[in-house]
Write a protein that holds these residues in place. Structure first.
Motif: not given
Length: 482
Positions: A236, A238, A244, A274, A408, A436
């Protein structure tokens, strides 16, 4: 297909349906902080203090000289008068005053703790005595504190009686007529039956603590700013704030399922953070399910993977196991089957599969199941990766319970959809506090016939094409491995 022998301690300890432990109340950090502040407020009232008020008035119609009022005030605040007032109290009252309010006298009066009981009681009264003039100097008001309301009343009356007796004794012993006007007892002593409030310094500190805690909680609960859209290859990305987000796409706008799954798997294996992945889509449910299946199978080459099929309306998920009547998530969520009965082996990989189940629910309703977060948490402790093929999360009840697991979330959108569709999907996820998020832009194939044999038949939809592409990919890969 035979059921898998999966026996893990974490799963065995998962509470049954309706168990109170799954819903046991656990105070949050803010609740603990507010409770501590409340206890501090209650503690600031201790030791309890009750203040009695009485008055002494000059028995004249005109205002007496100012020097007379000041002289009387000095006598009232003298140590000798305090001794005389204490002598008028009973032994129990003197003992209670000598014991104080649970704190030591400050400063020069600290040595009174070693003195006799009457001395300690007198000094305790002087420590809280206050004398002020009233009615333009025609009288004086006395206020003093004691541990109980009744003791405060008796001490105030004793103080006035001691002063009037001393005044009468002084006038009788004088050779000449007194110039000071005659004094008398004014209003009767009265006391509030509620304890005195905390000292001003304690009140100021408590108020500052309450304001600081309120501002901190408000800032923590503030909605984070949504950043985007962004472009890039790594995920991801940031951003500033608590979210994110990554926008995953190809050079021409969208990605095919195979390269998209490959990039997702590579990034997850590289980051190692994740362990719970949720794939969802507002517009492409079958493509989302196909990506989840492909991702789970790819990750299972080198890790322990569990594929959780939530959407009972998905055709791709309905065919994960050979027996359509096999128990799955529906039975697990309602407590009619355990983990060992619902986990199956995937026929095309080393992944473990939990199918939708016999009475599976379709659409976002399954997200609201109360045991869902508990089931996923137990799976996270057992497997390296838990891949969830979920229906649309937009507006689904229970989304905040899933966001607490810090998953995630991979949200699919079509490259032919309006540019605002992906932003609206992300806004819906941000409202449910998913921190996320990967927005995956999926390339739709051209709308044309695949061959002469397809002439006269309707063109396949993106869901069907996605399923065919996935089937070809997995068949070639495992045929090569064989």
């Amino acid at each position: 297909m035979a059921h898998t022998d999966v026996a893990h301690t974490d799963m065995a300890q998962a509470p049954a349906a309706g168990g109170w432990s799954a819903r046991a109340w656990r105070p949050s950090l803010w609740q603990v902080a507010w409770l501590a502040l409340l206890l501090a407020v209650v503690a600031s009232f201790f030791p309890l203090r009750f203040t009695a008020t009485t008055t002494i008035a000059f028995d004249v119609g005109a205002q007496p000289p100012a020097m007379a009022a000041r002289g009387v005030a000095q006598v009232l605040a003298s140590r000798e008068l305090a001794y005389k007032a204490v002598d008028r109290l009973g032994s129990d009252d003197r003992a209670r005053l000598a014991g104080g309010f649970g704190i030591r006298l400050p400063g020069a009066r600290a040595d009174a703790e070693e003195r006799p009981e009457p001395v300690r009681a007198a000094w305790r009264l002087l420590d809280d005595l206050n004398v002020t003039t009233i009615n333009g100097g025609r009288g004086l008001r006395l206020t003093l504190s004691a541990p109980t309301p009744s003791l405060a009343l008796r001490a105030a009356d004793a103080y006035v009686a001691a002063f009037l007796a001393l005044d009468a004794e002084t006038r009788a012993a004088a050779d000449e007529p007194a110039t000071l006007p005659t004094l008398r007892h004014g209003e009767s002593a009265h006391v509030a039956f509620l304890p005195d409030p905390p000292r001003p310094l304690a009140l100021a500190l408590l108020l500052a603590a309450a304001v600081t805690l309120l501002l901190a909680q408000r800032n923590a609960a503030a909605e984070p700013e949504v950043e985007g859209p962004l472009t890039g290859t790594d995920l991801p990305l940031e951003l500033k704030g608590s979210h994110r987000i990554a926008w995953l796409g190809g050079p021409d706008g969208g990605l095919e399922i195979e390269p998209a799954v490959a990039r997702l798997a590579a990034q997850m294996a590289r980051s190692g953070t994740s362990s719970l992945v949720i794939l969802t889509s507002d517009d492409l449910p079958e493509a989302s399910a196909a990506c989840a299946v492909a991702l789970a199978r790819r990750l299972s080459d080198e890790a322990r993977v569990a594929l959780v099929a939530l959407d009972g309306a998905s055709e791709n998920l309905a065919t994960l196991v050979a027996d359509p009547w096999s128990p799955g998530m529906s039975e697990l969520l309602f407590g009619v089957a355990g983990f060992g009965e619902t986990i199956h082996r995937d026929a095309h990989s080393r992944a473990h599969v939990i199918p939708p189940g016999r009475d599976a629910r379709g659409g976002p309703a399954v997200i609201g199941a109360e045991r869902l977060a508990l089931v996923l948490e137990s799976l996270k402790r057992t497997y390296d990766y838990v891949v969830v093929a979920a229906p649309s999360l937009s507006g689904a009840n229970g989304g905040e319970r899933l966001s607490a697991l810090d998953p995630l979330v991979v949200c699919l959108s079509a490259d032919t959809a309006p540019s605002t569709a992906a932003v609206e999907s992300f806004d819906a996820l941000a409202e449910q506090r998913f921190a996320r998020v990967v927005m995956l832009c999926l390339a739709l194939p051209p709308a044309e016939n695949e061959g002469a044999e397809d002439e006269g038949r309707p063109l396949p939809t993106i869901d069907v094409v996605a399923s065919r592409s996935l089937h070809r990919e997995t068949s070639m890969r495992y045929a090569g491995a064989a």
